[in-house]
Design a protein around this motif. Structure first.
Motif, PDB file in Angstrom:
ATOM      1  N   GLN A   8     -31.912 -28.189  25.735  1.00  0.00           N
ATOM      2  CA  GLN A   8     -30.614 -27.672  25.305  1.00  0.00           C
ATOM      3  C   GLN A   8     -31.224 -26.536  23.977  1.00  0.00           C
ATOM      4  O   GLN A   8     -31.746 -27.043  23.373  1.00  0.00           O
ATOM      5  CB  GLN A   8     -29.867 -28.670  24.796  1.00  0.00           C
ATOM      6  CG  GLN A   8     -29.180 -29.536  25.950  1.00  0.00           C
ATOM      7  CD  GLN A   8     -28.465 -30.765  25.511  1.00  0.00           C
ATOM      8  OE1 GLN A   8     -28.433 -31.130  24.330  1.00  0.00           O
ATOM      9  NE2 GLN A   8     -27.415 -31.240  26.253  1.00  0.00           N
ATOM     10  N   LEU A   9     -30.462 -25.523  24.126  1.00  0.00           N
ATOM     11  CA  LEU A   9     -30.543 -24.742  22.898  1.00  0.00           C
ATOM     12  C   LEU A   9     -30.141 -25.319  21.495  1.00  0.00           C
ATOM     13  O   LEU A   9     -28.781 -25.653  21.447  1.00  0.00           O
ATOM     14  CB  LEU A   9     -29.810 -23.377  23.166  1.00  0.00           C
ATOM     15  CG  LEU A   9     -30.197 -22.266  22.435  1.00  0.00           C
ATOM     16  CD1 LEU A   9     -31.581 -21.481  22.007  1.00  0.00           C
ATOM     17  CD2 LEU A   9     -29.043 -21.048  22.663  1.00  0.00           C
ATOM     18  N   LYS A  10     -30.920 -25.250  20.472  1.00  0.00           N
ATOM     19  CA  LYS A  10     -30.594 -25.644  19.430  1.00  0.00           C
ATOM     20  C   LYS A  10     -29.539 -24.767  18.614  1.00  0.00           C
ATOM     21  O   LYS A  10     -29.476 -23.661  18.730  1.00  0.00           O
ATOM     22  CB  LYS A  10     -31.766 -26.093  18.419  1.00  0.00           C
ATOM     23  CG  LYS A  10     -32.481 -26.931  18.796  1.00  0.00           C
ATOM     24  CD  LYS A  10     -33.875 -27.111  18.001  1.00  0.00           C
ATOM     25  CE  LYS A  10     -34.904 -28.327  18.412  1.00  0.00           C
ATOM     26  NZ  LYS A  10     -36.017 -28.301  17.387  1.00  0.00           N
ATOM     27  N   ARG A  11     -28.755 -25.314  17.475  1.00  0.00           N
ATOM     28  CA  ARG A  11     -27.877 -24.520  17.002  1.00  0.00           C
ATOM     29  C   ARG A  11     -28.525 -24.023  15.949  1.00  0.00           C
ATOM     30  O   ARG A  11     -29.012 -24.668  14.687  1.00  0.00           O
ATOM     31  CB  ARG A  11     -26.630 -25.455  16.523  1.00  0.00           C
ATOM     32  CG  ARG A  11     -25.693 -25.954  17.365  1.00  0.00           C
ATOM     33  CD  ARG A  11     -24.637 -24.905  17.716  1.00  0.00           C
ATOM     34  NE  ARG A  11     -23.857 -25.356  18.945  1.00  0.00           N
ATOM     35  CZ  ARG A  11     -23.090 -24.392  19.254  1.00  0.00           C
ATOM     36  NH1 ARG A  11     -22.954 -23.198  19.124  1.00  0.00           N
ATOM     37  NH2 ARG A  11     -22.261 -24.705  20.270  1.00  0.00           N
ATOM     38  N   PHE A  12     -28.975 -22.652  15.855  1.00  0.00           N
ATOM     39  CA  PHE A  12     -29.703 -22.119  14.751  1.00  0.00           C
ATOM     40  C   PHE A  12     -28.798 -22.101  13.510  1.00  0.00           C
ATOM     41  O   PHE A  12     -27.459 -21.590  13.271  1.00  0.00           O
ATOM     42  CB  PHE A  12     -29.763 -20.548  15.257  1.00  0.00           C
ATOM     43  CG  PHE A  12     -30.838 -20.376  16.113  1.00  0.00           C
ATOM     44  CD1 PHE A  12     -31.417 -19.188  16.457  1.00  0.00           C
ATOM     45  CD2 PHE A  12     -31.115 -21.302  17.061  1.00  0.00           C
ATOM     46  CE1 PHE A  12     -32.409 -18.827  17.211  1.00  0.00           C
ATOM     47  CE2 PHE A  12     -32.229 -21.188  18.001  1.00  0.00           C
ATOM     48  CZ  PHE A  12     -32.875 -19.749  18.311  1.00  0.00           C
ATOM     49  N   GLY A  13     -29.801 -22.565  12.422  1.00  0.00           N
ATOM     50  CA  GLY A  13     -28.762 -22.692  11.168  1.00  0.00           C
ATOM     51  C   GLY A  13     -28.607 -23.927  10.862  1.00  0.00           C
ATOM     52  O   GLY A  13     -28.071 -24.437   9.735  1.00  0.00           O
TER      53      GLY A  13
END
Length: 274
Positions: free
Chosen positions: A257-262
């Motif tokens: 899953q794509l991480k939440r950048f920031g």
């Protein structure tokens, strides 16, 4: 000659007068920024003052290094790489693993080029040559890495929904994000490619000019300048490619899953930042 002797030389005072004139030109830019409400004067002003203090301090430090054994220059080069990684990570702030990726990629890209060109004789194994030339290589690797990280962060943020939709279809993360990695690398190398295209036509670098003014053979000065440009390009290319490959890997969780950048940077980076 001691450091105090160098500071007392008349040419240093002459240089300060030249710095004052150059600073007036920079103030014009800050004034225009203020009048046009670009809100850049604070950052530009700090960067300008910081740059002057840092480069003068480095000049004084190199003057001291001239009197120490060559092996010390290796430690200086490693310290430069670490500082470059720390500065570069700010352009990719919020990207998972950004500090780790910056450090590894700059170490790899710049070190490979420096060691190779030392072996080829393009960089003389002396403090006087290694530290300034190595600094140029590291600085260019840092700038290229910063551009790649900034573009990667922007590409992912702008296309997050599309990325997550394709991931939901079962497409491997590496394939989903590969186009954005390619775009980031290409964008980071544009300034260097343009410099190479204009080399000798529009762009006559300072090193070549300095060598000619010092009495070197103009043809050899041109050849050596191209060597420098090739080294900068190689270091920048290796750095940006390595960096984007690493952040691509860090951008996803173990569940793909794509991480939440920031919001989901790795613990190592947060620990270093604290």
């Amino acid at each position: 000659m001691t450091l105090l002797d160098r500071v007392a030389e008349p040419v240093v005072l002459e240089g300060l007068l030249q710095v004052a004139v150059a600073s007036l030109l920079a103030l014009v830019v800050l004034g225009v920024s203020y009048r046009r409400s670009l809100d850049l004067e604070s950052e530009l002003g700090r960067a300008f003052v910081r740059g002057f203090v840092q480069v003068v301090a480095m000049g004084a430090f190199i003057g001291v290094l001239f009197s120490v054994p060559f092996v010390w220059s290796g430690g200086v080069i490693l310290a430069m790489m670490a500082v470059a990684a720390w500065i570069s990570k700010d352009r990719g702030e919020g990207v998972p693993g950004v500090l780790r990726a910056s450090l590894v990629s700059i170490l790899f890209g710049a070190w490979v080029v420096i060691v190779t060109m030392l072996a080829a004789g393009a960089i003389e194994p002396t403090v006087r040559n290694l530290v300034p030339v190595g600094g140029m290589i590291i600085a260019n690797a840092m700038k290229t890495n910063s551009l790649a990280l900034d573009r990667f962060r922007g590409e992912v943020a702008s296309n997050r929904r599309e990325i997550e939709a394709v991931l939901a279809l079962g497409v491997p993360p590496g394939r989903v994000i590969s186009d954005y990695v390619t775009t980031s690398v290409r964008a980071s190398l544009i300034p260097m490619v343009d410099s190479l295209k204009s080399l000798g036509l529009v762009y006559i670098p300072g090193m070549m000019s300095g060598m000619i003014l010092a009495g070197a053979n103009p043809i050899y000065a041109a050849e050596y300048q191209f060597v420098i440009m090739a080294m900068l390009f190689a270091a920048g290319g290796l750095t940006s490619m390595t960096s984007t490959l690493l952040v691509r890997r860090y951008a996803f969780t173990e569940a793909e899953q794509l991480k939440r950048f920031g919001e989901a940077g790795d613990d190592a980076d947060r620990a270093v930042g604290e």
